[in-house]
Each structure stands twice: as C-alpha cells, then as structure tokens.
Design a protein around this motif. Structure first.
Motif, PDB file in Angstrom:
ATOM      1  N   LYS A  22       0.882  -1.411  -0.126  1.00  0.00           N
ATOM      2  CA  LYS A  22       0.445  -0.432  -0.025  1.00  0.00           C
ATOM      3  C   LYS A  22       1.312   0.882  -0.050  1.00  0.00           C
ATOM      4  O   LYS A  22       0.301   2.419  -0.426  1.00  0.00           O
ATOM      5  CB  LYS A  22      -1.257  -0.048   1.306  1.00  0.00           C
ATOM      6  CG  LYS A  22      -2.165  -0.817   1.126  1.00  0.00           C
ATOM      7  CD  LYS A  22      -3.578  -0.486   1.956  1.00  0.00           C
ATOM      8  CE  LYS A  22      -4.142  -1.185   1.942  1.00  0.00           C
ATOM      9  NZ  LYS A  22      -5.910  -1.531   2.182  1.00  0.00           N
ATOM     10  N   GLN A  51      -8.395   0.350  -1.661  1.00  0.00           N
ATOM     11  CA  GLN A  51      -7.763  -1.256  -1.784  1.00  0.00           C
ATOM     12  C   GLN A  51      -8.025  -2.032  -0.840  1.00  0.00           C
ATOM     13  O   GLN A  51      -8.135  -1.795   0.274  1.00  0.00           O
ATOM     14  CB  GLN A  51      -6.809  -0.949  -3.113  1.00  0.00           C
ATOM     15  CG  GLN A  51      -6.658   0.019  -4.073  1.00  0.00           C
ATOM     16  CD  GLN A  51      -5.494   0.289  -4.661  1.00  0.00           C
ATOM     17  OE1 GLN A  51      -4.083  -0.433  -4.191  1.00  0.00           O
ATOM     18  NE2 GLN A  51      -5.006   0.760  -6.023  1.00  0.00           N
ATOM     19  N   LYS A  92      -7.317   6.462  -3.146  1.00  0.00           N
ATOM     20  CA  LYS A  92      -7.757   4.843  -3.602  1.00  0.00           C
ATOM     21  C   LYS A  92      -6.870   4.192  -3.002  1.00  0.00           C
ATOM     22  O   LYS A  92      -7.637   3.030  -3.383  1.00  0.00           O
ATOM     23  CB  LYS A  92      -6.409   6.179  -5.035  1.00  0.00           C
ATOM     24  CG  LYS A  92      -6.317   4.798  -6.167  1.00  0.00           C
ATOM     25  CD  LYS A  92      -5.624   5.354  -7.251  1.00  0.00           C
ATOM     26  CE  LYS A  92      -5.697   3.744  -8.080  1.00  0.00           C
ATOM     27  NZ  LYS A  92      -4.263   4.605  -9.466  1.00  0.00           N
ATOM     28  N   VAL A  93      -5.455   4.428  -2.520  1.00  0.00           N
ATOM     29  CA  VAL A  93      -5.328   2.716  -2.206  1.00  0.00           C
ATOM     30  C   VAL A  93      -5.579   2.378  -0.483  1.00  0.00           C
ATOM     31  O   VAL A  93      -6.020   1.310  -0.459  1.00  0.00           O
ATOM     32  CB  VAL A  93      -3.311   3.692  -1.657  1.00  0.00           C
ATOM     33  CG1 VAL A  93      -2.525   2.421  -0.634  1.00  0.00           C
ATOM     34  CG2 VAL A  93      -2.491   4.054  -2.207  1.00  0.00           C
TER      35      VAL A  93
END
Length: 92
Positions: A47, A92, A88-89
């Motif tokens: 990450k 995930q 965004k990360v």
C-alpha cells in the motif's frame, strides 16, 4: 501528508531544481516517501508503494520541474493530489 511532502522535497533539494524529473529524483522521492508512508500511514509495504507511485505520478503530471513543485508545495492542488492517492490506496 504535508509532513510527507516536506520530507520528500528536502531529499530532492540536494540537486539542481531546474531539471525535470530525472531517474535520480524519482528514486529519491520514492525512497523517502516509502519510509514516511510506512511509518505514518501505510505500514503495509504494498500500500505504501502504491501510494508513493500514485503521488509521484500526480506531481509529475502537474509540475514539470522540481522548482515548480517547490514553488507550489503548499498549494491546494498538491494537497488534493495526495489526498486522492491516499483515498485510492485506502479503498483497495
């Protein structure tokens, strides 16, 4: 995230700021970013790497030189880019 940007930029100040994003700048940014991201935000290496790659690509898209980035380091656009990469990360 502001602290992360400051640390990354400090690392880049060792060289000429008027050059574009050389491989040396990219490596320095990613290395410094990874250390800070793993320590403060993303303990998971994958990450942290995704975040650092995203943030570097965003900065490179907006600023052609390190000098431009340094001039604009406190701008809302820079903070928004870091936040977008973080979101965004995290998703995930």
């Amino acid at each position: 995230m502001k602290q992360l940007l400051a640390i990354c930029l400090s690392c880049l100040l060792l060289s000429s700021c008027k050059e574009g994003w050389t491989d040396e700048y990219k490596e320095a940014y990613l290395s410094t970013c990874m250390e800070e991201a793993r320590r403060s935000t993303f303990p998971d290496s994958a990450k942290a790497a995704a975040y650092c790659q995203c943030s570097m690509e965003s900065l490179m898209a907006h600023y052609q030189t390190i000098e431009e980035l340094l001039i604009n380091k406190d701008s809302l656009a820079v903070r928004d880019e870091f936040q977008a990469c973080h979101d965004k990360v995290t998703a995930q």
